[in-house]
Write an enzyme that holds these catalytic residues in place. Structure first.
Site, mmCIF file in Angstrom:
data_model
loop_
_atom_site.group_PDB
_atom_site.id
_atom_site.type_symbol
_atom_site.label_atom_id
_atom_site.label_comp_id
_atom_site.label_asym_id
_atom_site.label_seq_id
_atom_site.Cartn_x
_atom_site.Cartn_y
_atom_site.Cartn_z
ATOM 1 N N MET A 234 7.639 2.265 5.659
ATOM 2 C CA MET A 234 8.747 1.309 5.778
ATOM 3 C C MET A 234 10.028 1.891 5.180
ATOM 4 S SD MET A 234 7.352 -0.990 7.533
ATOM 5 C CE MET A 234 5.893 -0.117 8.072
ATOM 6 N N SER B 275 0.863 -1.191 0.000
ATOM 7 C CA SER B 275 0.000 0.000 0.000
ATOM 8 C C SER B 275 0.899 1.240 0.000
ATOM 9 C CB SER B 275 -0.936 0.008 1.215
ATOM 10 O OG SER B 275 -0.231 0.378 2.384
ATOM 11 N N VAL C 255 0.919 4.200 1.632
ATOM 12 C CA VAL C 255 1.346 4.759 2.922
ATOM 13 C C VAL C 255 2.302 3.802 3.624
ATOM 14 C CG1 VAL C 255 0.581 5.594 5.185
ATOM 15 C CG2 VAL C 255 -0.763 6.125 3.147
ATOM 16 N N CYS C 256 1.996 2.511 3.594
ATOM 17 C CA CYS C 256 2.878 1.521 4.228
ATOM 18 C C CYS C 256 4.243 1.496 3.555
ATOM 19 C CB CYS C 256 2.243 0.133 4.199
ATOM 20 S SG CYS C 256 0.710 0.018 5.149
ATOM 21 N N SER C 257 4.261 1.587 2.242
ATOM 22 C CA SER C 257 5.529 1.607 1.509
ATOM 23 C C SER C 257 6.374 2.803 1.928
ATOM 24 C CB SER C 257 5.276 1.649 -0.002
ATOM 25 O OG SER C 257 4.647 0.457 -0.429
#
Length: 153
Positions: free
Chosen positions: A48, A41, A43-45
């Site tokens: 991280m 996703s 935002v998650c990318s």
């Protein structure tokens, strides 16, 4: 969601298709747990990638960081390799969300982890936790402040 001064629940999760990590093995070190909804996703990318860039700062505080989502160990492997991540992503896959539930951050409606951060001290006690809106990258400021506070104790 678990708060400050609670004992961090122990867990054992896959970090790679053939390696598991157990939280209690890291007693004596500070630990950062990053619960997030899903690999791939946007935002998650971004989140991280930011933590990957911050690793040297986390290491200054003798802190290990682990990303945790309900994605499988194989999904994590592909995501981690594609993003060149240098910290483990742990698969809270089976039983789905069991670890996130222990920390009070499983989203039953969506079937995924909420976006949440925990800083755990060397004795296994939660020193700081933060629940972020799903669509917002919480950044690293809160983590660094919590680690700095640990350093002054």
């Amino acid at each position: 969601m678990l708060q400050k001064n609670k004992i961090a629940p122990d867990f054992t999760l896959f970090a790679t298709p053939d390696q598991k990590i157990t939280l209690s093995e890291f007693r004596g070190r500070n630990v950062i747990l990053v619960f997030y909804p899903a690999d791939w996703s946007p935002v998650c990318s971004d989140q991280m990638a930011l933590y990957n860039e911050m690793l040297k700062y986390f290491k200054k505080y003798d802190a290990e960081i682990f990303g945790i989502s309900v994605d499988s160990k194989w999904c994590h492997l592909a995501f981690s390799q594609s993003r060149n991540l240098h910290f483990p992503l742990l698969a809270d896959f089976e039983a789905k969300g069991e670890t996130a539930r222990k920390y009070g951050v499983y989203n039953d409606e969506e079937g995924e982890c909420n976006r949440a951060l925990f800083v755990i001290n060397k004795d296994g006690i939660i020193e700081w936790s933060y629940l972020s809106p799903t669509a917002i990258n919480p950044g690293a400021d809160g983590i660094l402040e919590a680690l700095e506070n640990l350093n002054t104790k």
